[in-house]
Design an enzyme around this catalytic site. Structure first.
Site, PDB file in Angstrom:
ATOM      1  N   CYS A  33      -7.066  -1.132   1.385  1.00  0.00           N
ATOM      2  CA  CYS A  33      -6.135  -1.684   2.234  1.00  0.00           C
ATOM      3  C   CYS A  33      -6.791  -2.015   3.431  1.00  0.00           C
ATOM      4  O   CYS A  33      -7.491  -1.069   4.210  1.00  0.00           O
ATOM      5  CB  CYS A  33      -4.997  -0.962   2.481  1.00  0.00           C
ATOM      6  SG  CYS A  33      -3.575  -0.896   3.564  1.00  0.00           S
ATOM      7  N   CYS A  65       0.497   3.215   3.653  1.00  0.00           N
ATOM      8  CA  CYS A  65       0.837   2.641   4.994  1.00  0.00           C
ATOM      9  C   CYS A  65       1.852   1.555   4.851  1.00  0.00           C
ATOM     10  O   CYS A  65       2.372   0.922   5.945  1.00  0.00           O
ATOM     11  CB  CYS A  65      -0.213   2.142   5.781  1.00  0.00           C
ATOM     12  SG  CYS A  65      -0.899   0.744   5.147  1.00  0.00           S
ATOM     13  N   CYS A  75      -7.981  -5.590 -10.193  1.00  0.00           N
ATOM     14  CA  CYS A  75      -7.616  -4.339 -10.964  1.00  0.00           C
ATOM     15  C   CYS A  75      -7.421  -3.459  -9.992  1.00  0.00           C
ATOM     16  O   CYS A  75      -8.031  -2.762  -9.535  1.00  0.00           O
ATOM     17  CB  CYS A  75      -8.990  -4.302 -11.901  1.00  0.00           C
ATOM     18  SG  CYS A  75      -8.630  -2.978 -13.064  1.00  0.00           S
ATOM     19  N   CYS A  93       0.850  -1.147   0.028  1.00  0.00           N
ATOM     20  CA  CYS A  93       0.096  -0.028   0.041  1.00  0.00           C
ATOM     21  C   CYS A  93       1.091   1.255   0.091  1.00  0.00           C
ATOM     22  O   CYS A  93       1.680   1.435   0.775  1.00  0.00           O
ATOM     23  CB  CYS A  93      -0.950  -0.045   1.122  1.00  0.00           C
ATOM     24  SG  CYS A  93      -1.901   1.325   1.625  1.00  0.00           S
ATOM     25  N   CYS A 125      -5.141   0.622   6.455  1.00  0.00           N
ATOM     26  CA  CYS A 125      -5.423   2.000   6.494  1.00  0.00           C
ATOM     27  C   CYS A 125      -6.652   2.555   5.750  1.00  0.00           C
ATOM     28  O   CYS A 125      -7.132   3.712   5.947  1.00  0.00           O
ATOM     29  CB  CYS A 125      -4.272   2.889   5.688  1.00  0.00           C
ATOM     30  SG  CYS A 125      -4.315   2.658   4.033  1.00  0.00           S
TER      31      CYS A 125
END
Length: 165
Positions: free
Chosen positions: A130, A85, A153, A82, A133
């Protein structure tokens, strides 16, 4: 005779339902609208840490333009994390060329991606976030390759790549 044909045609048209209209998209694993994420920051804090494009995608659930991601054609071994984070989200061996213009993966790292449903473009889609976060990643569709049949995607700007050591 004409009435019988007319009745048969009416029955045919009324009874025809496309299976694609009834098919559910990927199963929603979590409901991110009610979930509190481990990392909580204000919009101003996120704006200080992320680029404008990252903020727009990760925090406002936007979509980057296709074929613009720097990681789209990346073939190196490693992990995609991510961008907000650094939570590991996808392994490079699950990445494939879907031809859509966005990085695509057939499998997430279990437990690190959260799911929700959105209707932003008029029909049901499974949205990915995510799990740490809450940053918007993209969507998952049921038209991917084996072994899962899924196509995650993902907006490339929502990811950073960490090469394998």
């Amino acid at each position: 005779m004409k009435i019988n044909i007319l009745i048969a045609l009416i029955v045919l048209f009324v009874s025809c339902k496309g299976t694609s209209q009834k098919k559910e998209m990927a199963v929603v694993k979590n409901d991110t609208k009610k979930k509190e994420f481990a990392i909580q920051k204000s919009n101003s804090e996120w704006k200080k840490e992320l680029t404008d494009d990252q903020y727009y995608v990760l925090r406002e659930a936007a979509t980057e333009n296709p074929f613009t991601s720097e990681i789209l054609n990346n073939k190196e071994k490693g992990t995609y994390v991510c961008a907000a984070c650094a939570t590991p989200l996808f392994k490079s061996y699950t990445k494939f060329d879907s031809g859509t213009g966005w990085p695509s993966f057939y499998e997430e790292i279990e437990g690190n991606v959260a799911y929700d449903v959105d209707y932003k473009i008029g029909y049901k889609r499974t949205e990915e976030h995510c799990a740490t976060c809450g940053g918007h990643l993209g969507h998952v569709f049921e038209d991917g390759p084996n072994p899962t049949g899924l196509r995650h995607c993902i907006n490339g700007v929502a990811l950073n790549f960490v090469p394998a050591e």
